[in-house]
Structures are given as C-alpha cells and as structure tokens.
Write a protein that holds these residues in place. Sequence first.
Motif, PDB file in Angstrom:
ATOM      1  N   LEU A  83      -2.998  12.036  13.090  1.00  0.00           N
ATOM      2  CA  LEU A  83      -3.665  10.758  12.828  1.00  0.00           C
ATOM      3  C   LEU A  83      -4.729  10.911  11.746  1.00  0.00           C
ATOM      4  O   LEU A  83      -4.851  10.069  10.852  1.00  0.00           O
ATOM      5  CB  LEU A  83      -4.303  10.225  14.115  1.00  0.00           C
ATOM      6  N   ASN A  84      -5.465  12.012  11.818  1.00  0.00           N
ATOM      7  CA  ASN A  84      -6.517  12.243  10.830  1.00  0.00           C
ATOM      8  C   ASN A  84      -5.928  12.493   9.441  1.00  0.00           C
ATOM      9  O   ASN A  84      -6.490  12.054   8.428  1.00  0.00           O
ATOM     10  CB  ASN A  84      -7.391  13.422  11.251  1.00  0.00           C
ATOM     11  N   LYS A  85      -4.799  13.202   9.389  1.00  0.00           N
ATOM     12  CA  LYS A  85      -4.151  13.447   8.092  1.00  0.00           C
ATOM     13  C   LYS A  85      -3.700  12.134   7.455  1.00  0.00           C
ATOM     14  O   LYS A  85      -3.873  11.926   6.246  1.00  0.00           O
ATOM     15  CB  LYS A  85      -2.951  14.379   8.273  1.00  0.00           C
ATOM     16  N   VAL A  86      -3.119  11.266   8.271  1.00  0.00           N
ATOM     17  CA  VAL A  86      -2.676   9.969   7.755  1.00  0.00           C
ATOM     18  C   VAL A  86      -3.877   9.152   7.285  1.00  0.00           C
ATOM     19  O   VAL A  86      -3.856   8.543   6.213  1.00  0.00           O
ATOM     20  CB  VAL A  86      -1.877   9.199   8.829  1.00  0.00           C
ATOM     21  N   SER A 144      -5.232  10.580   3.981  1.00  0.00           N
ATOM     22  CA  SER A 144      -4.315  10.359   2.874  1.00  0.00           C
ATOM     23  C   SER A 144      -4.408   8.922   2.365  1.00  0.00           C
ATOM     24  O   SER A 144      -4.469   8.679   1.153  1.00  0.00           O
ATOM     25  CB  SER A 144      -2.884  10.669   3.303  1.00  0.00           C
ATOM     26  N   TYR A 145      -4.425   7.966   3.298  1.00  0.00           N
ATOM     27  CA  TYR A 145      -4.501   6.566   2.870  1.00  0.00           C
ATOM     28  C   TYR A 145      -5.887   6.201   2.349  1.00  0.00           C
ATOM     29  O   TYR A 145      -6.017   5.385   1.431  1.00  0.00           O
ATOM     30  CB  TYR A 145      -4.051   5.636   3.997  1.00  0.00           C
ATOM     31  N   ASP A 146      -6.938   6.802   2.908  1.00  0.00           N
ATOM     32  CA  ASP A 146      -8.268   6.608   2.335  1.00  0.00           C
ATOM     33  C   ASP A 146      -8.296   7.082   0.883  1.00  0.00           C
ATOM     34  O   ASP A 146      -8.875   6.424   0.002  1.00  0.00           O
ATOM     35  CB  ASP A 146      -9.316   7.382   3.150  1.00  0.00           C
ATOM     36  N   LYS A 147      -7.663   8.227   0.641  1.00  0.00           N
ATOM     37  CA  LYS A 147      -7.608   8.753  -0.726  1.00  0.00           C
ATOM     38  C   LYS A 147      -6.837   7.810  -1.645  1.00  0.00           C
ATOM     39  O   LYS A 147      -7.237   7.588  -2.799  1.00  0.00           O
ATOM     40  CB  LYS A 147      -6.957  10.142  -0.728  1.00  0.00           C
ATOM     41  N   SER A 148      -5.750   7.235  -1.140  1.00  0.00           N
ATOM     42  CA  SER A 148      -4.965   6.295  -1.946  1.00  0.00           C
ATOM     43  C   SER A 148      -5.798   5.079  -2.327  1.00  0.00           C
ATOM     44  O   SER A 148      -5.692   4.559  -3.443  1.00  0.00           O
ATOM     45  CB  SER A 148      -3.717   5.857  -1.181  1.00  0.00           C
ATOM     46  N   LEU A 182       9.744  14.208   1.067  1.00  0.00           N
ATOM     47  CA  LEU A 182       9.075  15.191   0.210  1.00  0.00           C
ATOM     48  C   LEU A 182       7.838  14.605  -0.453  1.00  0.00           C
ATOM     49  O   LEU A 182       6.802  15.267  -0.568  1.00  0.00           O
ATOM     50  CB  LEU A 182      10.048  15.698  -0.852  1.00  0.00           C
ATOM     51  N   ILE A 183       7.937  13.352  -0.870  1.00  0.00           N
ATOM     52  CA  ILE A 183       6.813  12.705  -1.539  1.00  0.00           C
ATOM     53  C   ILE A 183       5.662  12.465  -0.569  1.00  0.00           C
ATOM     54  O   ILE A 183       4.494  12.755  -0.879  1.00  0.00           O
ATOM     55  CB  ILE A 183       7.273  11.392  -2.197  1.00  0.00           C
ATOM     56  N   GLU A 184       5.973  11.938   0.606  1.00  0.00           N
ATOM     57  CA  GLU A 184       4.926  11.695   1.598  1.00  0.00           C
ATOM     58  C   GLU A 184       4.243  13.002   2.005  1.00  0.00           C
ATOM     59  O   GLU A 184       3.015  13.046   2.178  1.00  0.00           O
ATOM     60  CB  GLU A 184       5.525  11.004   2.832  1.00  0.00           C
TER      61      GLU A 184
END
Length: 231
Positions: free
Chosen positions: A5-8, A11-15, A185-187
Amino acid sequence: MKEQLNKVLLSYDKSIDLGRKGIDSYSNLPKEIIHNPNYNLFEEMKNENNLSDSGRKEIYEYLSPTTTMKFIDLGCCLNLMFRGYDKWESTYYGVDISPKTIQLLKEYTQIHNISYGSLFSGSMHQTPYEANYFDIGCCIGSLEYFEKDFVKVCIEEFLRIMKPKGKFVLDIPNVGSAEFEITFLIEKSLGREDKFNLSILEFENIICKNFIIDKKENIGPMIQYFLSINK
C-alpha cells in the motif's frame, strides 16, 4: 500488505509531483522496456487513451447516473479531472491511497466550482462510509496491485457500502496477455508492481457470491466487469 500500500501511495504521489511540473511519468522509461517487443502495444494503448479504461462511455451507460444517485469511485486517481466524471449527474465520492491525488482533486473542484460528496485519502479496503450508502460505483485500475487476500477484503468492503440492487464496474488484469505483460513491466519500473495472483475463475468465484456479472469485456491489458449487487 502495508508495504505494498505504501509503495502504491508513494508512486502515485510522485506521479502527481511530476505532473505538476508538466512531466509525464511514462516519459523516461528504462531502455529494456522501450526495446521490449511488446512496447509498441503500450504506445498504441497510450495514443488511443486506452491505458485507463475508466472513461469508457460503456461505464456511464451501464451505471446510468442520475441526480438522486451517490457514486463512489474507489482508487479514483484523477478520473474526476480527465475521465469526464465531473460531468456526471450523480454526486461524486472519491477514494484514493495517494494524499497528493486527493489534494489535487480538491484544488480542481474549488477552481471549477464543482460540488461533490467527499474526497477521501485512504485505502479502498477501509472506507469511512455507512453500509448501503451508494447507488453506483466503480474500481478501475486498482485491484491489480494486490494479492488474493487483500482483493477479497476489498470486494467485501465494496459490497458493504453499496446498496442492494446497485450497480458496480471493476476491472482486473488480463494476466498472460501481451498488453498486460508490457504494462506489468512499466508499472514495476514506476515502483508499483502488480501483485494480482488470481485466475479469472478464482476471481469470478469470489464476486459471484454477491454480484451478478451482467457482462465482461477485454479492454487493453484489463478485463472489465459490469456487476449488479445481489444481497
């Protein structure tokens, strides 16, 4: 599951941070991905705006939103901004694990004077809403990040907050397809590896306990389900 959950979330915060700077998070992919034989499929899906299937007219037509309906968008990302959900007649409620996504949506609604029910930053497996609260709902592009046990808990939460005889649209990855293999692979390169480990039959056995599958369709790397609540 807290780690995933933290990784997701990160990642989206970075996006979101990149997007505020005008940078597409898909614009600087590793060479091994760009040179992958299936990369052209990704480019085709991106050019056709088919990386996310949340904006399909079929979803709107199936859910048939009206002014009296409450609509829950679980794992909402920026659907309200880019997928036309701000034009729907129903009252919008969004849930997303990324705090920066929710903050951006709140800024967007304020700038454009868009009314909504709530925008909640948290996990879709534990929402703050009462039982039988929503008439229609969806969860697009989110379940693929999680393994079986967490997916089952999410489905139970979806069922809890939806009204009897409500309608719901969700999708899961079409594991084994060339489209999914390249998006996997991209995700992964973006820090949010897909963890989905259910077969189609296993997944349908889970949802068919309390949902009726009205139809399902293969869309890009995903399988989209149109469901009626049966509880």
